[in-house]
Design a protein around this motif. Structure first.
Motif, PDB file in Angstrom:
ATOM      1  N   ASP A   1     -17.434  33.731 -16.649  1.00  0.00           N
ATOM      2  CA  ASP A   1     -16.027  33.810 -16.271  1.00  0.00           C
ATOM      3  C   ASP A   1     -15.502  32.438 -15.845  1.00  0.00           C
ATOM      4  O   ASP A   1     -14.397  32.036 -16.197  1.00  0.00           O
ATOM      5  CB  ASP A   1     -15.856  34.831 -15.145  1.00  0.00           C
ATOM      6  CG  ASP A   1     -14.403  35.030 -14.762  1.00  0.00           C
ATOM      7  OD1 ASP A   1     -13.728  35.833 -15.424  1.00  0.00           O
ATOM      8  OD2 ASP A   1     -13.935  34.366 -13.819  1.00  0.00           O
TER       9      ASP A   1
ATOM     10  N   PHE B 195     -20.297  42.788 -32.277  1.00  0.00           N
ATOM     11  CA  PHE B 195     -19.154  42.620 -31.363  1.00  0.00           C
ATOM     12  C   PHE B 195     -18.969  43.808 -30.424  1.00  0.00           C
ATOM     13  O   PHE B 195     -18.165  43.733 -29.500  1.00  0.00           O
ATOM     14  CB  PHE B 195     -17.863  42.333 -32.145  1.00  0.00           C
ATOM     15  CG  PHE B 195     -17.712  40.892 -32.533  1.00  0.00           C
ATOM     16  CD1 PHE B 195     -17.205  39.972 -31.620  1.00  0.00           C
ATOM     17  CD2 PHE B 195     -18.094  40.434 -33.786  1.00  0.00           C
ATOM     18  CE1 PHE B 195     -17.066  38.634 -31.957  1.00  0.00           C
ATOM     19  CE2 PHE B 195     -17.963  39.094 -34.137  1.00  0.00           C
ATOM     20  CZ  PHE B 195     -17.448  38.197 -33.215  1.00  0.00           C
ATOM     21  N   ASN B 196     -19.694  44.893 -30.650  1.00  0.00           N
ATOM     22  CA  ASN B 196     -19.703  45.958 -29.644  1.00  0.00           C
ATOM     23  C   ASN B 196     -20.611  45.595 -28.485  1.00  0.00           C
ATOM     24  O   ASN B 196     -20.613  46.259 -27.453  1.00  0.00           O
ATOM     25  CB  ASN B 196     -20.193  47.279 -30.240  1.00  0.00           C
ATOM     26  CG  ASN B 196     -19.122  47.911 -31.091  1.00  0.00           C
ATOM     27  OD1 ASN B 196     -17.943  47.833 -30.775  1.00  0.00           O
ATOM     28  ND2 ASN B 196     -19.551  48.508 -32.197  1.00  0.00           N
ATOM     29  N   GLN B 197     -21.421  44.571 -28.696  1.00  0.00           N
ATOM     30  CA  GLN B 197     -22.362  44.169 -27.654  1.00  0.00           C
ATOM     31  C   GLN B 197     -22.191  42.702 -27.298  1.00  0.00           C
ATOM     32  O   GLN B 197     -23.156  42.027 -26.944  1.00  0.00           O
ATOM     33  CB  GLN B 197     -23.802  44.413 -28.110  1.00  0.00           C
ATOM     34  CG  GLN B 197     -24.061  45.854 -28.463  1.00  0.00           C
ATOM     35  CD  GLN B 197     -25.474  46.268 -28.084  1.00  0.00           C
ATOM     36  OE1 GLN B 197     -26.009  45.873 -27.059  1.00  0.00           O
ATOM     37  NE2 GLN B 197     -26.074  47.067 -28.926  1.00  0.00           N
ATOM     38  N   GLY B 198     -20.962  42.211 -27.449  1.00  0.00           N
ATOM     39  CA  GLY B 198     -20.755  40.821 -27.095  1.00  0.00           C
ATOM     40  C   GLY B 198     -19.367  40.335 -27.430  1.00  0.00           C
ATOM     41  O   GLY B 198     -18.549  41.080 -27.987  1.00  0.00           O
ATOM     42  N   ARG B 199     -19.088  39.090 -27.097  1.00  0.00           N
ATOM     43  CA  ARG B 199     -17.780  38.488 -27.301  1.00  0.00           C
ATOM     44  C   ARG B 199     -17.937  37.047 -27.772  1.00  0.00           C
ATOM     45  O   ARG B 199     -19.010  36.462 -27.694  1.00  0.00           O
ATOM     46  CB  ARG B 199     -17.003  38.416 -25.986  1.00  0.00           C
ATOM     47  CG  ARG B 199     -16.677  39.708 -25.314  1.00  0.00           C
ATOM     48  CD  ARG B 199     -15.970  39.435 -23.979  1.00  0.00           C
ATOM     49  NE  ARG B 199     -14.867  38.502 -24.153  1.00  0.00           N
ATOM     50  CZ  ARG B 199     -13.611  38.862 -24.428  1.00  0.00           C
ATOM     51  NH1 ARG B 199     -13.290  40.118 -24.517  1.00  0.00           N
ATOM     52  NH2 ARG B 199     -12.667  37.951 -24.581  1.00  0.00           N
TER      53      ARG B 199
ATOM     54  N   VAL C  27     -25.073  39.167 -20.541  1.00  0.00           N
ATOM     55  CA  VAL C  27     -26.188  39.998 -20.069  1.00  0.00           C
ATOM     56  C   VAL C  27     -26.629  40.913 -21.203  1.00  0.00           C
ATOM     57  O   VAL C  27     -25.919  41.056 -22.188  1.00  0.00           O
ATOM     58  CB  VAL C  27     -25.746  40.851 -18.858  1.00  0.00           C
ATOM     59  CG1 VAL C  27     -25.337  39.971 -17.699  1.00  0.00           C
ATOM     60  CG2 VAL C  27     -24.620  41.785 -19.247  1.00  0.00           C
ATOM     61  N   PRO C  28     -27.786  41.548 -21.068  1.00  0.00           N
ATOM     62  CA  PRO C  28     -28.238  42.470 -22.119  1.00  0.00           C
ATOM     63  C   PRO C  28     -27.152  43.507 -22.431  1.00  0.00           C
ATOM     64  O   PRO C  28     -26.563  44.069 -21.521  1.00  0.00           O
ATOM     65  CB  PRO C  28     -29.464  43.137 -21.506  1.00  0.00           C
ATOM     66  CG  PRO C  28     -29.983  42.142 -20.529  1.00  0.00           C
ATOM     67  CD  PRO C  28     -28.764  41.470 -19.967  1.00  0.00           C
ATOM     68  N   GLY C  29     -26.886  43.705 -23.693  1.00  0.00           N
ATOM     69  CA  GLY C  29     -25.848  44.648 -24.092  1.00  0.00           C
ATOM     70  C   GLY C  29     -24.469  44.034 -24.135  1.00  0.00           C
ATOM     71  O   GLY C  29     -23.512  44.673 -24.573  1.00  0.00           O
ATOM     72  N   ASP C  30     -24.365  42.793 -23.680  1.00  0.00           N
ATOM     73  CA  ASP C  30     -23.052  42.160 -23.576  1.00  0.00           C
ATOM     74  C   ASP C  30     -23.229  40.636 -23.620  1.00  0.00           C
ATOM     75  O   ASP C  30     -23.070  39.953 -22.611  1.00  0.00           O
ATOM     76  CB  ASP C  30     -22.383  42.612 -22.274  1.00  0.00           C
ATOM     77  CG  ASP C  30     -20.963  42.111 -22.121  1.00  0.00           C
ATOM     78  OD1 ASP C  30     -20.464  41.423 -23.029  1.00  0.00           O
ATOM     79  OD2 ASP C  30     -20.351  42.406 -21.079  1.00  0.00           O
TER      80      ASP C  30
ATOM     81  N   MET D  65     -12.554  31.924 -18.201  1.00  0.00           N
ATOM     82  CA  MET D  65     -11.380  32.678 -17.753  1.00  0.00           C
ATOM     83  C   MET D  65     -10.797  32.205 -16.428  1.00  0.00           C
ATOM     84  O   MET D  65      -9.609  32.264 -16.222  1.00  0.00           O
ATOM     85  CB  MET D  65     -11.749  34.172 -17.584  1.00  0.00           C
ATOM     86  CG  MET D  65     -12.215  34.857 -18.849  1.00  0.00           C
ATOM     87  SD  MET D  65     -10.831  35.130 -19.991  1.00  0.00           S
ATOM     88  CE  MET D  65     -11.709  35.272 -21.550  1.00  0.00           C
TER      89      MET D  65
ATOM     90  N   LEU E 175     -22.282  36.908 -15.186  1.00  0.00           N
ATOM     91  CA  LEU E 175     -20.848  37.188 -15.334  1.00  0.00           C
ATOM     92  C   LEU E 175     -20.021  36.103 -14.647  1.00  0.00           C
ATOM     93  O   LEU E 175     -19.027  35.615 -15.202  1.00  0.00           O
ATOM     94  CB  LEU E 175     -20.529  38.570 -14.745  1.00  0.00           C
ATOM     95  CG  LEU E 175     -19.064  39.008 -14.785  1.00  0.00           C
ATOM     96  CD1 LEU E 175     -18.555  39.092 -16.222  1.00  0.00           C
ATOM     97  CD2 LEU E 175     -18.872  40.352 -14.081  1.00  0.00           C
ATOM     98  N   GLY E 176     -20.444  35.714 -13.451  1.00  0.00           N
ATOM     99  CA  GLY E 176     -19.734  34.675 -12.717  1.00  0.00           C
ATOM    100  C   GLY E 176     -19.733  33.346 -13.469  1.00  0.00           C
ATOM    101  O   GLY E 176     -18.713  32.662 -13.541  1.00  0.00           O
TER     102      GLY E 176
ATOM    103  N   ARG F  66     -22.340  36.922 -24.621  1.00  0.00           N
ATOM    104  CA  ARG F  66     -21.066  36.223 -24.784  1.00  0.00           C
ATOM    105  C   ARG F  66     -21.291  34.769 -25.152  1.00  0.00           C
ATOM    106  O   ARG F  66     -21.879  34.015 -24.373  1.00  0.00           O
ATOM    107  CB  ARG F  66     -20.258  36.344 -23.495  1.00  0.00           C
ATOM    108  CG  ARG F  66     -20.048  37.799 -23.096  1.00  0.00           C
ATOM    109  CD  ARG F  66     -19.196  37.960 -21.858  1.00  0.00           C
ATOM    110  NE  ARG F  66     -18.971  39.382 -21.599  1.00  0.00           N
ATOM    111  CZ  ARG F  66     -18.102  39.843 -20.699  1.00  0.00           C
ATOM    112  NH1 ARG F  66     -17.381  39.006 -19.995  1.00  0.00           N
ATOM    113  NH2 ARG F  66     -17.956  41.146 -20.529  1.00  0.00           N
TER     114      ARG F  66
ATOM    115  N   HIS G 114     -27.180  39.960 -13.255  1.00  0.00           N
ATOM    116  CA  HIS G 114     -26.018  40.377 -14.052  1.00  0.00           C
ATOM    117  C   HIS G 114     -24.745  39.689 -13.538  1.00  0.00           C
ATOM    118  O   HIS G 114     -23.972  39.118 -14.317  1.00  0.00           O
ATOM    119  CB  HIS G 114     -25.888  41.905 -13.940  1.00  0.00           C
ATOM    120  CG  HIS G 114     -24.739  42.500 -14.690  1.00  0.00           C
ATOM    121  ND1 HIS G 114     -24.898  43.252 -15.835  1.00  0.00           N
ATOM    122  CD2 HIS G 114     -23.403  42.464 -14.476  1.00  0.00           C
ATOM    123  CE1 HIS G 114     -23.722  43.650 -16.279  1.00  0.00           C
ATOM    124  NE2 HIS G 114     -22.799  43.190 -15.468  1.00  0.00           N
TER     125      HIS G 114
END
Lengths: 501, 501
Positions: B38, B232-236, B248-251, B42, B34-35, B253, B30
């Motif tokens: 980002d 879009f509730n589960q991603g960007r 990641v699962p549920g998110d 970002m 994320l790393g 991107r 996870h």
């Protein structure tokens, strides 16, 4: 690591091993900080479950690293090795972190965490409904566990229980020192508030009437951050519902909440958080990843944000720089004098977080006295509302009888068992005033520096005396180095009298 | 975990222990995801050093988890426990992941990683300067290490060396199967390209002349993602210089790169990445954190993005839906027919990533033949440019003599030793065409569904047959379940003939 051994005589294998372990731990803290920031700013709602599980796993891993069996032995051995002064300071901080992680037994930590979440969770609803009777048993359970924690810490450290809680946020601070400094405060502050409010009653009020677009406020905020020396190559600014300064070394991320009906709060919020951020950006690079490379304490951290916001931000000379920028970005007609009156308005009120800099310490005095008494058992949770009302009456002339919501139920801290934290806010204000006084002894009056456009001279002083020291000095050493004397609340009094009378 | 034991007879402690270990590993994955995200979207430049160190620490930790000594024993014991069919599939995937992590000795992994970074890093400059002679020794070193890796994998798995590389990206795929399918392709594709280009030579070309603001393109992109069912509730969706689908699962991107002079590439890029994203969003929730809950293979992943982009996205019926949206967001006059001609223009070219769907497989055929020969030693790196030019001549009628930059130096894959990956692209195109054919047997023609606004019926089929299966089925089982037959490249031929002739 710095101070690499230059000869076998200077070898310190145990210290080096500890340093590698703390470096490793800091790499996992990196992801903790990233996860927190992302959750507050970027994460879609559907990501909460997976993030929650991942963060819990990471917390467990961090706990294992921070309580690793090799640490106790390593700390003992390293203390007998030939170390430089800075290495010895780092070792002192390592020992402090190890103590913090191991002093309290795991089952008590867990019980307090669970009870804290339960209390906080229920409080979010209970506060809305002024439900003291629902809240009381939850708070009692949290306070009982916190007293147990305080006693265990006290026994281990050989200090009184409330001192042992202070030690979590402001290492080296004692109840005695606070009693001395806060005791003085009680003597002059209530009458000062009276004088100031009397004086301001004769001045015209200022009110805002406009709609301030988020993008325009954002642009203004970034320009201000740049003015205050925030390095956008080493950080970001984003939006979150609760403003904070997070991120990691080299990548400090602060957040803001914009209100389209009122730009003034976000504006000072940005200046406040930029103070925190510059401290973080200015910590000693050579000590990154080591305990000695961290910020000194909550109070010193708050001193940097309050220096930016209160000493600098709402000073007439800074507001003079601010006014044309507000004009340009927000197209809202407001004179420098109006800005000053708005930002220096003193008004006793119920809510701590809404308080001005003059009445704010009263909210802290009240909480400090309550915390001490809750911990030593002389005040019961049942008696807290009466205590609150009496103190509010005494300090600010406000009656809170029956108003729990805006009285003793207003803060999140106690719901989580975070007793010992509140003093940091007023310590921050005192440190900030004292730093400014010391700074002006060398640099001359701040207002003159601002008039000459030499804003960075202020920050250079802070960087030299505070930021670059990280945790290499104790707080007492830091104060002595920066100000030539220990903490003294008289500079806050002097500051407030000069500005408000 | 699912399939909890309902009686002692169904207990499987070793399997449960493995499942907890893989769950734990997924929590650290996870932060890896994320790393990465980002960093691409970002992170300020100054954050690179700290992020790099933290990611390296995390990679080490993940390696330790994936090669943990308890796994070998646990896998052996669990295989003797009473497991459900799905648990047995999960166990198969656990074994696969353990194999992938442990087959190759650590020092060879490290040597290949270092040599790969070195080669890739130098390549970024060398490619610009068409510097084959500088690049050649670096590539030779990478290929030598990759051959060593292939041999070790081959010996352990009892399969040929190139198959052992395919196994990393497309488990179960063999050189023999590829030879059969790609061999067929070689028979009909070059003449089809000739026919199509002859036909299109008689049609007017389409060119873009405009400036397309990033915000307008962004708005169009988000509307399209919503049309394609992205949650879009589960991603960007964000911007990065190299588009990808991460999270990641549920998110989940995905990222895009916008070009103000040409909106068409970002537009299909978004549709392509949304295909990847819907697959990820549709993986079986009950198996999150377990190997059985992951996407099946690179080829199947690519089939979902290519289904969205090529089968659906540039179909006349979808372009009819797209055209008014382009009009509304970008205010650019373009008929549906012009859009179709632009997106279905076939033109043999030097660069794989710029190729249309008809000529693209030629680029893959060439690389597939080259990789096989580089691995079995029948082709040396020194002879690669000549081989490249001959094949480009044969397949696309293009001479690349002396043009290394746009010839065998154009891709990043080989610089990192990633041989065996290229076939996934054309496998994806083949799978996608076959899925569409199978889908239409049940649902009727896609164009009619689109005309009825029943876009979601297509995705429901994909979710049922592919996404929700995760890795519970092997690729062969997946194909059989979805299409009633094994992979067959004839559906790609059929698709291309129908669309282009």
């Amino acid at each position: 690591m710095n101070d690499k051994p230059d000869s076998p005589a200077n070898s310190h294998p145990s210290y080096d091993k500890l340093a590698r372990h703390f470096q490793k731990t800091s790499h996992f803290e990196h992801f903790n900080a990233l996860g927190d920031w992302d959750q507050a700013t970027m994460m879609p709602t559907g990501g909460a479950a997976a993030r929650g599980e991942a963060m819990a796993e990471l917390a467990l891993h961090l706990h294992e690293l921070k309580t690793a069996p090799m640490l106790a032995e390593g700390l003992a051995q390293a203390s007998r090795e030939p170390l430089s002064g800075e290495q010895r300071a780092n070792l002192r901080e390592m020992r402090y972190h190890y103590q913090q992680a191991t002093l309290v037994p795991g089952d008590l930590v867990q019980a307090k965490t669970l009870q804290g979440y339960k209390c906080e969770n229920a409080w979010r609803e209970q506060r809305k409904h002024n439900d003291w009777h629902g809240f009381k048993p939850n708070l009692e359970a949290v306070i009982a566990l916190t007293r147990e924690e305080a006693q265990i810490r006290a026994d281990a450290l050989g200090i009184p229980p409330y001192d042992a809680l202070l030690d979590k946020f402001e290492p080296g601070m004692t109840t005695a020192k606070l009693d001395a400094n806060f005791g003085q405060l009680q003597l002059w502050l209530p009458s000062l508030i009276q004088e100031v409010t009397d004086k301001q009653a004769r001045e015209p009020g200022v009110s805002l009437n406009g709609k301030f677009g988020v993008q325009a406020q954002q642009n203004l905020a970034r320009e201000l951050m740049q003015l205050l020396g925030f390095d956008f190559n080493q950080g970001r600014q984003d939006i979150s519902s609760h403003p904070f300064c997070g991120g990691v070394p080299g990548d400090i991320r602060l957040t803001t909440r914009f209100d389209e009906a009122d730009f003034t709060s976000a504006l000072m919020g940005i200046i406040h958080e930029t103070g925190h951020a510059r401290y973080e950006q200015g910590l000693p690079q050579a000590w990154r990843g080591q305990p000695a490379g961290l910020a000194r304490s909550m109070g010193i951290h708050e001193s940097q944000s309050l220096f930016c916001e209160m000493q600098l931000g709402i000073s007439p000379a800074f507001l003079a720089m601010l006014q044309p920028k507000i004009q340009r970005h927000l197209h809202y007609p407001m004179t420098q004098d109006e800005l000053a009156r708005l930002y220096t308005r003193v008004k006793p009120g119920l809510i701590r977080v809404d308080a001005d800099e003059v009445t704010y310490p009263c909210h802290i005095l009240l909480r400090f006295e309550a915390e001490k008494a809750l911990i030593d058992g002389s005040l019961s949770v049942a008696d807290l509302p009466d205590f609150w009302s009496q103190q509010m009456q005494r300090l600010l002339g406000i009656n809170t009888d029956g108003n729990y919501r805006d009285g003793c139920m207003q803060d999140i801290h106690w719901t989580l068992g975070e007793l010992g934290y509140f003093p940091s806010y007023t310590l921050g204000a005192m440190y900030a005033a004292q730093f400014r006084f010391a700074m002006e002894q060398t640099l001359g009056p701040m207002d003159e520096l601002l008039a000459q456009g030499r804003l960075e001279a202020l920050f250079a002083w802070l960087e030299d005396k505070i930021w670059s020291k990280g945790c290499l000095l104790t707080t007492d050493e830091l104060m002595l180095g920066a100000c030539g004397e220990a903490l003294d609340g008289k500079y806050l009094e002097r500051h407030l009298r000069q500005r408000y009378l």
